[in-house]
Design an enzyme around this catalytic site. Structure first.
Site, PDB file in Angstrom:
ATOM      1  N   SER A   1       0.834  -1.203   0.000  1.00 50.25           N
ATOM      2  CA  SER A   1       0.000   0.000   0.000  1.00 50.25           C
ATOM      3  C   SER A   1       0.869   1.254   0.000  1.00 50.25           C
ATOM      4  CB  SER A   1      -0.937   0.015   1.215  1.00 50.25           C
ATOM      5  OG  SER A   1      -0.226  -0.205   2.417  1.00 50.25           O
TER       6      SER A   1
ATOM      7  N   ASP B   1       5.649  -7.137   2.634  1.00 50.67           N
ATOM      8  CA  ASP B   1       4.733  -7.515   1.552  1.00 50.67           C
ATOM      9  C   ASP B   1       5.522  -7.810   0.277  1.00 50.67           C
ATOM     10  OD1 ASP B   1       2.071  -7.935   1.036  1.00 50.67           O
ATOM     11  OD2 ASP B   1       1.522  -5.809   1.027  1.00 50.67           O
TER      12      ASP B   1
ATOM     13  N   GLU C   1      -0.366 -12.343  -1.908  1.00 49.35           N
ATOM     14  CA  GLU C   1      -1.786 -12.414  -2.234  1.00 49.35           C
ATOM     15  C   GLU C   1      -2.094 -13.660  -3.073  1.00 49.35           C
ATOM     16  OE1 GLU C   1      -3.015  -8.716  -4.044  1.00 49.35           O
ATOM     17  OE2 GLU C   1      -2.100  -7.521  -2.451  1.00 49.35           O
TER      18      GLU C   1
ATOM     19  N   GLU D   1      -9.511  -9.632   3.172  1.00 53.94           N
ATOM     20  CA  GLU D   1      -9.788  -8.229   2.833  1.00 53.94           C
ATOM     21  C   GLU D   1     -11.049  -8.110   1.995  1.00 53.94           C
ATOM     22  OE1 GLU D   1      -6.541  -5.924   1.219  1.00 53.94           O
ATOM     23  OE2 GLU D   1      -7.866  -4.217   0.780  1.00 53.94           O
TER      24      GLU D   1
HETATM   25  O1  KIV Z   1      -0.470  -3.408   1.569  1.00 54.03           O
HETATM   26  C1  KIV Z   1      -1.225  -3.348   2.557  1.00 54.03           C
HETATM   27  O2  KIV Z   1      -1.244  -2.368   3.306  1.00 54.03           O
HETATM   28  C2  KIV Z   1      -2.101  -4.496   2.806  1.00 54.03           C
HETATM   29  C3  KIV Z   1      -3.110  -4.374   3.908  1.00 54.03           C
HETATM   30  C4  KIV Z   1      -4.203  -3.468   3.538  1.00 54.03           C
HETATM   31  C5  KIV Z   1      -3.587  -5.701   4.348  1.00 54.03           C
HETATM   32  O3  KIV Z   1      -1.990  -5.463   2.155  1.00 54.03           O
END
Ligand code: KIV
Length: 289
Positions: free
Chosen positions: A67, A105, A136, A207
């Site tokens: 994000s 992530d 994901e 989500e």
């Molecule tokens: O990238 C992010 O912030 C996310 C969250 C919203 C779970 O994947």
């Protein structure tokens, strides 16, 4: 180090220090929390300043989310974010040496090509200071999750509204409202959750799905579910830091602002600008003799 301008220390007292953690959060601790019905908290951070602050507040997991692409880089979605950028932000957050677990992530394009690519990308985030990675996808990512966990890198799954599927979904759209086994449909999301669990993930983000589906998945899997826009029956909740702080340009139905830092930032900057313009800043007490 430049010692000409020694920093004055910021106040560390606030009303919420009782939530501060004193023991490092680990994968077994997250499993213990689920077993003891203790709700898990996760929030995003992208730099050391905010990582230190959210850690002091006692959050369990800091997610260095892709994000970052939307929140810090001004992109419309997370797809442009690359692994070099994620590695950089994980490194910044890891410097907070938080009690909270740091999850990095995996960005779009860094794990979809092959399980080997996913392992290599995960190793880069772990070397930058992550304690786990998030990716994901459900059934289609099971082999990839298994490959990463095989080299002892903990994996957090993420299903439902998966922002990297932006173009398939036609935008950031709530998933699981229709029955069926096609991608994003209700029964498929239950299969996805089982696949993520069986592949060895230690937790799973749900989500943008209806709350009854999130509740059903939470009872059907044995790993903790962490919801965002998935109702109150998940084992934990995650929000994007800038939404929590009231720094985002938009408000979202699934998010909550616990502060209005936009106004605070504008007001503080206006005060600085005004004082410089009228000559009251800097005053004698902030000047050197
Ligand atoms: O990238 C992010 O912030 C996310 C969250 C919203 C779970 O994947």
């Amino acid at each position: 180090m430049n010692t000409s301008f020694p920093p004055t220390s910021a106040s560390t007292t606030n009303a919420h220090t009782t939530t501060e953690r004193h023991v490092k959060v680990t994968v077994p601790e997250i499993a213990r929390m689920r077993a003891n019905h203790e709700r898990i908290t996760m929030i995003t951070a992208y730099d050391v300043t905010f990582a230190r602050l959210v850690d002091r507040a006692g959050v369990d997991i800091i997610l260095v989310g892709d994000s970052v692409g939307m929140v810090l880089q001004g992109e419309d979605n997370t797809i442009p974010v690359d692994l070099d950028e994620m590695e950089y932000h994980v490194r910044l957050v890891a410097r907070a040496r938080s009690m909270a677990m740091v999850v990095g992530d995996l960005p779009f394009g860094s794990y979809q090509v092959s399980p080997q690519q996913a392992v290599e990308s995960s190793i880069r985030l772990m070397k930058a200071g992550a304690q786990a990675v998030k990716l994901e996808g459900g059934v289609s990512m099971a082999d990839t999750i298994a490959a990463i966990t095989r080299v002892d890198i903990p994996v957090m799954g993420h299903i439902g509204l998966t922002p990297q599927s932006y173009h398939r979904m036609g935008g950031h759209k709530v998933q699981g409202r229709q029955n069926g086994f096609d991608a994003g449909n209700r029964e498929r999301l239950i299969e996805d959750a089982h696949a993520v669990e069986q592949a060895g993930a230690f937790s799973i983000v749900l989500e943008g799905i209806p709350l009854d589906l999130a509740a059903e998945i939470t009872t059907k899997v044995s790993i903790p579910t962490i919801g965002i826009g998935a109702g109150a029956d998940c084992d934990g909740q995650v929000l994007v830091l800038h939404d929590v702080l009231g720094l985002s340009d938009h408000t979202f139905k699934f998010a909550k602002s616990y502060a209005d830092l936009r106004s605070t930032v504008v007001a503080a900057t206006q005060a600085f600008v005004a004082e410089v313009r009228d000559g009251t800043w800097p005053d004698d007490s902030h000047s050197f003799h």
